[in-house]
Motif scaffolding. Structure first.
Motif, PDB file in Angstrom:
ATOM      1  N   THR A  36       3.009  17.517  11.335  1.00 25.68           N
ATOM      2  CA  THR A  36       2.886  17.556   9.882  1.00 25.68           C
ATOM      3  C   THR A  36       1.822  16.607   9.335  1.00 25.68           C
ATOM      4  O   THR A  36       1.141  16.955   8.371  1.00 25.68           O
ATOM      5  N   TYR A  37       1.669  15.431   9.921  1.00 31.30           N
ATOM      6  CA  TYR A  37       0.635  14.520   9.427  1.00 31.30           C
ATOM      7  C   TYR A  37      -0.775  15.029   9.709  1.00 31.30           C
ATOM      8  O   TYR A  37      -1.640  14.962   8.822  1.00 31.30           O
ATOM      9  N   LYS A 106       4.568   7.390   3.559  1.00 34.86           N
ATOM     10  CA  LYS A 106       4.114   7.371   4.948  1.00 34.86           C
ATOM     11  C   LYS A 106       4.577   6.060   5.579  1.00 34.86           C
ATOM     12  O   LYS A 106       5.334   5.312   4.974  1.00 34.86           O
ATOM     13  N   TYR A 107       4.101   5.766   6.765  1.00 36.65           N
ATOM     14  CA  TYR A 107       4.482   4.544   7.469  1.00 36.65           C
ATOM     15  C   TYR A 107       3.832   3.337   6.798  1.00 36.65           C
ATOM     16  O   TYR A 107       2.660   3.062   7.033  1.00 36.65           O
ATOM     17  N   GLY A 108       4.565   2.637   5.933  1.00 33.26           N
ATOM     18  CA  GLY A 108       4.064   1.443   5.272  1.00 33.26           C
ATOM     19  C   GLY A 108       3.151   1.717   4.084  1.00 33.26           C
ATOM     20  O   GLY A 108       2.697   0.790   3.430  1.00 33.26           O
ATOM     21  N   THR A 109       2.853   2.972   3.816  1.00 33.82           N
ATOM     22  CA  THR A 109       2.000   3.334   2.686  1.00 33.82           C
ATOM     23  C   THR A 109       2.577   4.564   1.999  1.00 33.82           C
ATOM     24  O   THR A 109       3.585   5.119   2.433  1.00 33.82           O
ATOM     25  N   PHE A 110       1.913   4.985   0.956  1.00 32.73           N
ATOM     26  CA  PHE A 110       2.208   6.286   0.367  1.00 32.73           C
ATOM     27  C   PHE A 110       0.897   6.853  -0.148  1.00 32.73           C
ATOM     28  O   PHE A 110      -0.084   6.137  -0.344  1.00 32.73           O
ATOM     29  N   ILE A 169      -1.933   4.058   0.022  1.00 30.73           N
ATOM     30  CA  ILE A 169      -1.704   2.918  -0.866  1.00 30.73           C
ATOM     31  C   ILE A 169      -0.602   2.073  -0.244  1.00 30.73           C
ATOM     32  O   ILE A 169       0.482   2.594   0.073  1.00 30.73           O
ATOM     33  N   PRO A 170      -0.845   0.781  -0.013  1.00 30.02           N
ATOM     34  CA  PRO A 170       0.207  -0.063   0.592  1.00 30.02           C
ATOM     35  C   PRO A 170       1.471  -0.069  -0.274  1.00 30.02           C
ATOM     36  O   PRO A 170       1.385  -0.125  -1.505  1.00 30.02           O
ATOM     37  N   ARG A 171       2.608   0.002   0.355  1.00 31.14           N
ATOM     38  CA  ARG A 171       3.869   0.005  -0.387  1.00 31.14           C
ATOM     39  C   ARG A 171       4.078  -1.301  -1.138  1.00 31.14           C
ATOM     40  O   ARG A 171       4.820  -1.350  -2.106  1.00 31.14           O
ATOM     41  N   SER A 172       3.412  -2.357  -0.695  1.00 32.65           N
ATOM     42  CA  SER A 172       3.564  -3.651  -1.371  1.00 32.65           C
ATOM     43  C   SER A 172       2.961  -3.640  -2.768  1.00 32.65           C
ATOM     44  O   SER A 172       3.266  -4.496  -3.576  1.00 32.65           O
ATOM     45  N   GLN A 173       2.097  -2.676  -3.048  1.00 30.77           N
ATOM     46  CA  GLN A 173       1.523  -2.565  -4.395  1.00 30.77           C
ATOM     47  C   GLN A 173       2.486  -1.854  -5.280  1.00 30.77           C
ATOM     48  O   GLN A 173       2.416  -1.678  -6.388  1.00 30.77           O
TER      49      GLN A 173
END
Length: 173
Positions: A36-37, A106-110, A169-173
């Motif tokens: 899928t990715y 996604k893994y650590g991002t979106f 985009i990092p999830r931390s944002q």
């Protein structure tokens, strides 16, 4: 993460929203990520439900006048019962439309994508070769479903054409 999506919305499309209502969706695709990715990288947002991909005119019937009843009848016919996640299938096939934005964790991002079509494509009707991670090319069974090296069906039933709005985009944002 949600605040960033709202910021993107207000910056890029405030006027367009007033003229053309856009819906926002969250769609997780981690299941069968090895297929899928890579498809998402090629502009296709995937969904499972391969059991229904071989039903003749499934997408048109679900999107038709009695679509909800048809979806439930197919589920009962195939599995003997209704599952709670049928609402996800309904939204993916019948409610999502071109112009809607989809948030994909996604893994650590979106990432945020825009749907470019009004209806999904059945994997059976998808003409492109399916290539997964590490260049693995997947074959099809006699029904047109994607199978792995052992001949088992990969649960990939429907695809939507998308274009990226903002990626990784990092999830931390």
């Amino acid at each position: 993460s949600l605040s960033l999506l709202l910021l993107l919305h207000s910056i890029k499309s405030k006027r367009k929203i007033m003229e053309n209502k856009r819906n926002y969706w969250i769609h997780r695709i981690s299941y069968n990520s090895y297929v899928t990715y890579p498809l998402l990288d090629k502009g296709y947002l995937c969904n499972g439900w391969s059991d229904f991909a071989t039903y003749e005119n499934y997408i048109d019937n679900v999107r038709g006048e009695n679509g909800w009843n048809y979806l439930e009848d197919c589920m009962i016919d195939c599995w003997g019962s209704l599952t709670v996640n049928r609402y996800q299938l309904w939204r993916y096939v019948a409610e999502m439309k071109a112009g809607d934005w989809v948030l994909v964790p996604k893994y650590g991002t979106f990432s945020v994508y825009e749907l470019t079509d009004d209806a999904p494509i059945s994997v059976v009707d998808f003409g492109d070769t399916i290539v997964g991670w590490n260049g693995v090319e997947y074959k099809r069974n006699s029904d047109g479903l994607i199978i792995n090296e052992d001949g088992k069906i990969i649960d990939l039933g429907f695809l939507r054409k998308v274009k990226p709005i903002a990626e990784d985009i990092p999830r931390s944002q």
